[in-house]
Design an enzyme around this catalytic site. Structure first.
Site, PDB file in Angstrom:
ATOM      1  N   HIS A 177     -78.359  -6.568  20.067  1.00  0.00           N
ATOM      2  CA  HIS A 177     -77.071  -7.437  19.757  1.00  0.00           C
ATOM      3  C   HIS A 177     -75.975  -7.485  20.744  1.00  0.00           C
ATOM      4  O   HIS A 177     -76.038  -6.542  21.623  1.00  0.00           O
ATOM      5  CB  HIS A 177     -76.329  -6.736  18.367  1.00  0.00           C
ATOM      6  CG  HIS A 177     -75.936  -5.576  18.550  1.00  0.00           C
ATOM      7  ND1 HIS A 177     -76.659  -4.257  18.557  1.00  0.00           N
ATOM      8  CD2 HIS A 177     -74.606  -5.027  18.693  1.00  0.00           C
ATOM      9  CE1 HIS A 177     -76.127  -3.154  18.859  1.00  0.00           C
ATOM     10  NE2 HIS A 177     -74.619  -3.625  18.761  1.00  0.00           N
ATOM     11  N   ASP A 227     -71.948  -7.034  20.893  1.00  0.00           N
ATOM     12  CA  ASP A 227     -70.938  -6.665  19.742  1.00  0.00           C
ATOM     13  C   ASP A 227     -70.203  -7.764  19.106  1.00  0.00           C
ATOM     14  O   ASP A 227     -69.524  -8.697  19.655  1.00  0.00           O
ATOM     15  CB  ASP A 227     -69.867  -5.746  20.085  1.00  0.00           C
ATOM     16  CG  ASP A 227     -70.762  -4.231  20.628  1.00  0.00           C
ATOM     17  OD1 ASP A 227     -71.819  -4.022  19.675  1.00  0.00           O
ATOM     18  OD2 ASP A 227     -70.491  -3.623  21.378  1.00  0.00           O
ATOM     19  N   HIS A 258     -77.501  -4.870  23.725  1.00  0.00           N
ATOM     20  CA  HIS A 258     -77.789  -3.587  23.565  1.00  0.00           C
ATOM     21  C   HIS A 258     -78.214  -3.112  22.248  1.00  0.00           C
ATOM     22  O   HIS A 258     -78.416  -3.821  21.374  1.00  0.00           O
ATOM     23  CB  HIS A 258     -76.627  -2.647  24.053  1.00  0.00           C
ATOM     24  CG  HIS A 258     -75.384  -2.873  23.080  1.00  0.00           C
ATOM     25  ND1 HIS A 258     -74.573  -3.867  23.006  1.00  0.00           N
ATOM     26  CD2 HIS A 258     -75.038  -2.200  22.215  1.00  0.00           C
ATOM     27  CE1 HIS A 258     -73.613  -3.743  22.178  1.00  0.00           C
ATOM     28  NE2 HIS A 258     -73.915  -2.685  21.351  1.00  0.00           N
ATOM     29  N   ARG A 284     -66.069   4.528  19.392  1.00  0.00           N
ATOM     30  CA  ARG A 284     -65.854   3.148  19.921  1.00  0.00           C
ATOM     31  C   ARG A 284     -64.834   2.671  20.021  1.00  0.00           C
ATOM     32  O   ARG A 284     -64.109   2.464  19.026  1.00  0.00           O
ATOM     33  CB  ARG A 284     -67.319   2.581  19.162  1.00  0.00           C
ATOM     34  CG  ARG A 284     -67.483   1.111  19.893  1.00  0.00           C
ATOM     35  CD  ARG A 284     -68.617   0.553  18.692  1.00  0.00           C
ATOM     36  NE  ARG A 284     -68.392  -0.718  18.189  1.00  0.00           N
ATOM     37  CZ  ARG A 284     -68.896  -1.516  18.096  1.00  0.00           C
ATOM     38  NH1 ARG A 284     -70.056  -1.734  18.489  1.00  0.00           N
ATOM     39  NH2 ARG A 284     -68.340  -2.735  17.530  1.00  0.00           N
TER      40      ARG A 284
HETATM   41  C1  SIN Z   1     -73.133   0.142  19.357  1.00  0.00           C
HETATM   42  O1  SIN Z   1     -73.840  -0.712  19.025  1.00  0.00           O
HETATM   43  O2  SIN Z   1     -71.869   0.021  19.343  1.00  0.00           O
HETATM   44  C2  SIN Z   1     -73.612   1.467  18.856  1.00  0.00           C
HETATM   45  C3  SIN Z   1     -74.498   1.824  20.067  1.00  0.00           C
HETATM   46  C4  SIN Z   1     -74.881   3.422  20.169  1.00  0.00           C
HETATM   47  O3  SIN Z   1     -74.471   3.860  19.147  1.00  0.00           O
HETATM   48  O4  SIN Z   1     -75.565   3.888  21.135  1.00  0.00           O
END
Ligand code: SIN
Length: 297
Positions: A104, A106, A261, A276
């Site tokens: 995805h 974000d 990612h 985050r």
């Molecule tokens: C995310 O997609 O923001 C999380 C990525 C992760 O926890 O490695």
């Protein structure tokens, strides 16, 4: 500008670089921030290890050097700072879905999805829990000329599938260690160009992801799916990917405008916690649109 304050080491042919030098627990000077930003734009994602003890406020100060905080729907911020979110899975949550556990970009269902995401490791499993990143400039550039031309003119519909009623992150059932909150806006559709132009690099990147893209605008899901499936598979080809193995205190920063990612869910029985923060991006720019107008947004 060559690097004077930081050392940058490219990790793979796909994307990603490790940066040495800055201590993110302290305020940074403009030159250091400018060099980190340059490395981020050039490599799509960068990693700074050894930032143990960094607080939520340190994280907010550091992320704030890169722009205005983004809006984070469906997940509540921490009491320490509203733009710092806990991303966690407890040891006893077993194989429950992990937050971010498929390809995805974000919050790509928002009108102005985040440009950058900052993720800081607080507690890690003894193995597993890596994050993969795939370069979407390369994904676009390696398509045939014919398909690139077709996609350049298309828009796609996105929505927050994972947060809709009954879905994996509808409530805290599958993610009780996170502050997930339901909101009817999960069902709202947003359209974006499926190829977006990056306002800083000027390059075109594929902007389709299995988590939030639903169909091409003006087409049904059934009509859209064969080509979307092809694009999802193509977008994550191994040669576009960098896989980051976290270490205590590591900070990752990625550019959602040219990457997808994936958080790997392979640490059942162990706890993993990160924090985050997102920085607001522009409304995705279509091929042929004036990048200067949007970059200023
Ligand atoms: C995310 O997609 O923001 C999380 C990525 C992760 O926890 O490695």
């Amino acid at each position: 500008m060559s690097y004077q304050r930081i050392a940058v080491r490219r990790m793979t042919g796909g994307c990603g670089a490790e940066i040495d030098g800055p201590d993110l627990r302290k305020p940074l000077d403009e030159q250091t921030v400018a060099e980190i930003r340059k490395a981020l734009i050039e490599n799509c994602c960068v990693f700074l290890r050894g930032q143990e003890g960094m607080t939520d406020l340190d994280q907010a100060r550091f992320a704030g050097y890169f722009g205005t905080f983004g809006r984070d729907p469906f997940v509540e911020g921490e009491e320490t700072h509203p733009s710092v979110l806990k991303v966690a899975k407890e040891a006893d949550e077993g194989r429950n879905p992990t937050f971010g556990g498929n390809w995805h970009s974000d919050w790509s269902f928002l009108e102005t999805p985040p440009a950058f995401t900052f993720l800081h490791a607080r507690e890690l499993p003894p193995y597993g829990g890596d994050t993969m990143f795939a370069n979407q400039y390369l994904a676009y550039e390696t398509l045939s000329e014919g398909l690139r031309k077709t996609l350049d003119g298309l828009r796609a519909v996105y929505w927050a599938k994972a947060y809709a009623k009954g879905a994996a992150f509808y409530d805290n059932r599958n993610a009780r260690s996170m502050k997930v909150r339901h909101d009817e806006s999960a069902m709202a559709e947003m359209t974006h160009p499926i190829v977006r132009v990056h306002p800083e690099s000027g390059r075109r990147a594929l902007f389709a992801n299995v988590a939030y893209t639903v169909r091409f605008e003006g087409m049904t899901e059934a009509e859209s799916l064969p080509l979307l499936k092809y694009l999802y598979e193509h977008s994550a080809r191994p040669e576009f990917v960098c896989r980051f193995t976290w270490s205590p205190g590591a900070m990752a920063i990625w550019d959602n405008r040219c990457l997808v990612h994936f958080a790997i869910n392979d640490y059942a029985g162990y706890r993993r916690e990160l924090r985050r923060t997102t920085i607001r991006g522009e409304k995705p720019i279509a091929v042929g649109e004036d990048t200067n107008l949007r970059a200023a947004e």
